[in-house]
Write a protein that holds these residues in place. Sequence first.
Motif, short mmCIF file in Angstrom:
data_model
loop_
_atom_site.label_atom_id
_atom_site.label_comp_id
_atom_site.label_asym_id
_atom_site.label_seq_id
_atom_site.Cartn_x
_atom_site.Cartn_y
_atom_site.Cartn_z
N GLY A 115 -48.56 -54.66 -41.58
CA GLY A 115 -47.47 -52.96 -41.85
C GLY A 115 -47.72 -52.76 -39.99
N VAL A 116 -46.95 -53.09 -39.37
CA VAL A 116 -46.97 -52.96 -37.48
C VAL A 116 -46.07 -51.41 -36.99
CG1 VAL A 116 -47.49 -55.12 -37.06
CG2 VAL A 116 -44.79 -54.21 -36.89
N ASN A 117 -46.05 -51.48 -36.11
CA ASN A 117 -45.64 -49.58 -35.64
C ASN A 117 -44.58 -50.40 -34.79
OD1 ASN A 117 -44.60 -47.75 -33.15
ND2 ASN A 117 -46.94 -46.88 -33.66
N HIS A 118 -43.05 -49.92 -34.40
CA HIS A 118 -41.86 -50.04 -33.98
C HIS A 118 -41.78 -50.29 -32.34
CE1 HIS A 118 -37.38 -50.54 -34.24
NE2 HIS A 118 -37.64 -49.20 -33.46
N LEU A 119 -42.66 -49.30 -31.79
CA LEU A 119 -42.40 -49.13 -30.77
C LEU A 119 -42.89 -50.95 -29.89
CD1 LEU A 119 -43.18 -45.88 -30.33
CD2 LEU A 119 -41.10 -46.65 -30.83
N ALA A 120 -44.10 -50.74 -30.74
CA ALA A 120 -44.92 -52.25 -30.08
C ALA A 120 -43.96 -53.10 -30.17
CB ALA A 120 -46.77 -52.26 -30.57
N SER A 121 -43.60 -53.44 -31.65
CA SER A 121 -42.65 -54.26 -31.90
C SER A 121 -41.62 -54.93 -30.42
CB SER A 121 -41.87 -54.38 -32.68
OG SER A 121 -42.45 -54.20 -34.07
N HIS A 122 -41.28 -53.33 -30.30
CA HIS A 122 -40.29 -53.76 -29.11
C HIS A 122 -40.92 -54.49 -27.86
CE1 HIS A 122 -35.96 -51.85 -29.92
NE2 HIS A 122 -36.96 -50.89 -30.90
N VAL A 123 -42.30 -54.54 -27.74
CA VAL A 123 -43.07 -54.89 -26.45
C VAL A 123 -42.91 -55.93 -26.94
CG1 VAL A 123 -45.04 -54.65 -24.89
CG2 VAL A 123 -44.32 -51.72 -25.68
N ALA A 124 -43.59 -56.54 -27.87
CA ALA A 124 -43.46 -58.10 -28.28
C ALA A 124 -42.62 -58.86 -28.67
CB ALA A 124 -44.41 -58.02 -29.73
N VAL A 125 -41.69 -58.11 -28.42
CA VAL A 125 -40.75 -59.45 -28.54
C VAL A 125 -40.52 -60.24 -27.43
CG1 VAL A 125 -38.32 -57.52 -27.78
CG2 VAL A 125 -37.81 -59.54 -29.68
N ASP A 126 -40.58 -58.96 -26.42
CA ASP A 126 -40.12 -60.21 -24.68
C ASP A 126 -41.26 -61.62 -25.20
OD1 ASP A 126 -38.97 -60.36 -22.17
OD2 ASP A 126 -41.43 -60.80 -21.39
N GLN A 127 -42.05 -61.83 -25.81
CA GLN A 127 -42.40 -63.12 -25.86
C GLN A 127 -42.07 -64.01 -26.49
OE1 GLN A 127 -47.00 -62.25 -26.15
NE2 GLN A 127 -46.53 -62.28 -27.71
N LEU A 128 -40.90 -63.99 -27.15
CA LEU A 128 -39.95 -65.03 -27.52
C LEU A 128 -39.20 -65.41 -26.41
CD1 LEU A 128 -39.02 -63.32 -30.95
CD2 LEU A 128 -40.87 -64.85 -30.38
N GLU A 129 -38.79 -64.23 -25.21
CA GLU A 129 -37.94 -65.02 -24.58
C GLU A 129 -38.20 -65.62 -23.21
OE1 GLU A 129 -35.07 -62.63 -24.25
OE2 GLU A 129 -34.06 -64.28 -22.27
N HIS A 130 -39.66 -64.83 -22.66
CA HIS A 130 -40.38 -65.03 -21.11
C HIS A 130 -41.84 -65.71 -21.06
CE1 HIS A 130 -36.92 -61.99 -20.05
NE2 HIS A 130 -37.05 -62.97 -20.02
N GLY A 131 -42.30 -65.73 -23.04
CA GLY A 131 -43.48 -66.14 -22.94
C GLY A 131 -44.46 -65.33 -23.17
N ALA A 132 -45.87 -65.37 -23.20
CA ALA A 132 -47.33 -65.18 -23.08
C ALA A 132 -47.11 -63.37 -22.10
CB ALA A 132 -48.23 -65.47 -22.88
N LEU A 133 -47.33 -61.99 -22.88
CA LEU A 133 -46.67 -61.32 -22.32
C LEU A 133 -48.10 -60.74 -21.06
CD1 LEU A 133 -46.76 -57.95 -24.89
CD2 LEU A 133 -45.29 -58.72 -23.38
N PRO A 134 -47.25 -59.75 -19.50
CA PRO A 134 -48.94 -60.30 -18.93
C PRO A 134 -49.84 -58.93 -19.21
CG PRO A 134 -46.71 -59.56 -18.32
CD PRO A 134 -46.29 -59.61 -19.20
#
Length: 354
Positions: A115-134
């Motif tokens: 069960g995850v936080n919606h707001l953090a998901s908005h951050v994590a999604v970028d990994q699908l496009e630009h790879g590992a988050l800095p």
Amino acid sequence: MSPTRTDAPLVLGIETSCDETGVGVVHGHTLLADAVASSVEEHARFGGVVPEVASRAHLEAMVPTVERACETAGIAVGDVDAIAVTSGPGLAGALLVGVAAAKALALSLGKPLYGVNHLASHVAVDQLEHGALPEPCLAMLVSGGHSSILRVADVTGADDGVVPLGATIDDAAGEAFDKVARLLGLPFPGGPHIDRAAREGSITIDFPRGLTSRRDLERHRFDYSFSGLKTAVARWVEARERSGEPVPVADVAASFQEAVCDVLTRKAVDAAADQGIEDILIGGGVAANSRLRVLCEERAAAKGIRVRVPRPGLCTDNGAMVAALGAEMVARGRTPSSYDLPADSSLPVTEVLV
Ligand code: KG4
Ligand code: ZN
């Protein structure tokens, strides 16, 4: 997109915090499916999301959307390593539908549940496009329900990995776009319509920039306020209508949009510089705004800061973002949620995994 890692977790994510029934399938950082059924048209005539209508629409859309996501991903639902779901924040009844569906799937398939936080998901999604988050990165989340600046050192929330630096003290940025669109006679949701109208107009009106006076900055350096701006636009339009002159919709849209984007980007770049962070990530529905992207990149570049923005379809609510965060939970060995996971409409942003 990063190459498929054979050892990467295969995760199905469910999102129902507002009016989008989203089901996504990801394999590590690779997006396999992003099925979204939106009830936005059912809310349009009310000028905002009606919670009961959204909940019923989620119920009707859930099973077909799960099926569509699995079909697109070319998997059977039983193939997944885990199920992730938005636990909050959001509309209580809407969240409940997603959480109940995720529990049913996880329990019946014998898979772990996150069960995850919606707001953090908005951050994590970028990994699908630009790879590992800095990490750390500075996340500016701007949606219909939230406007916040977060310091993200670990997107799964481990060791105080997500720290709020500022937030709106009244309306969210997207809410301001929607309200101003309404008073300009543009359809709901207003953001994309204002964005489009603004391209035809010029910045001719100097609307107020909330919480930017020296006194406000002392207490609210990284906070936002958009309700005064919305009122200022309403007064301006009313005065124009009283005078009998036509309202220059495109110029009002361009001037309003500039006021929002100016404050959003100024504070985000200032926060990143203050924290010594070199990467800004913009997420949430308003991240789809064309002016916001350009202005943020311009101002960040002047300070040697990079900006990452996922493509518009990944910025608005979707299931892939939940799956992306779920996959990160699995990859980083976080303990799964309990099967009696609650739906928490006011889940704080610091609680990334429930
Ligand atoms: O993240 P999201 O899909 O849902 C929430 O969690 O709220 O964001 C929806 C918001 C709406 O207020 C919509 O008007 C705004 O994002 N939005 C935009 C644009 N596209 C969507 N705002 C400004 N410019 C856009 N291009
Ligand atoms: Zn959202």
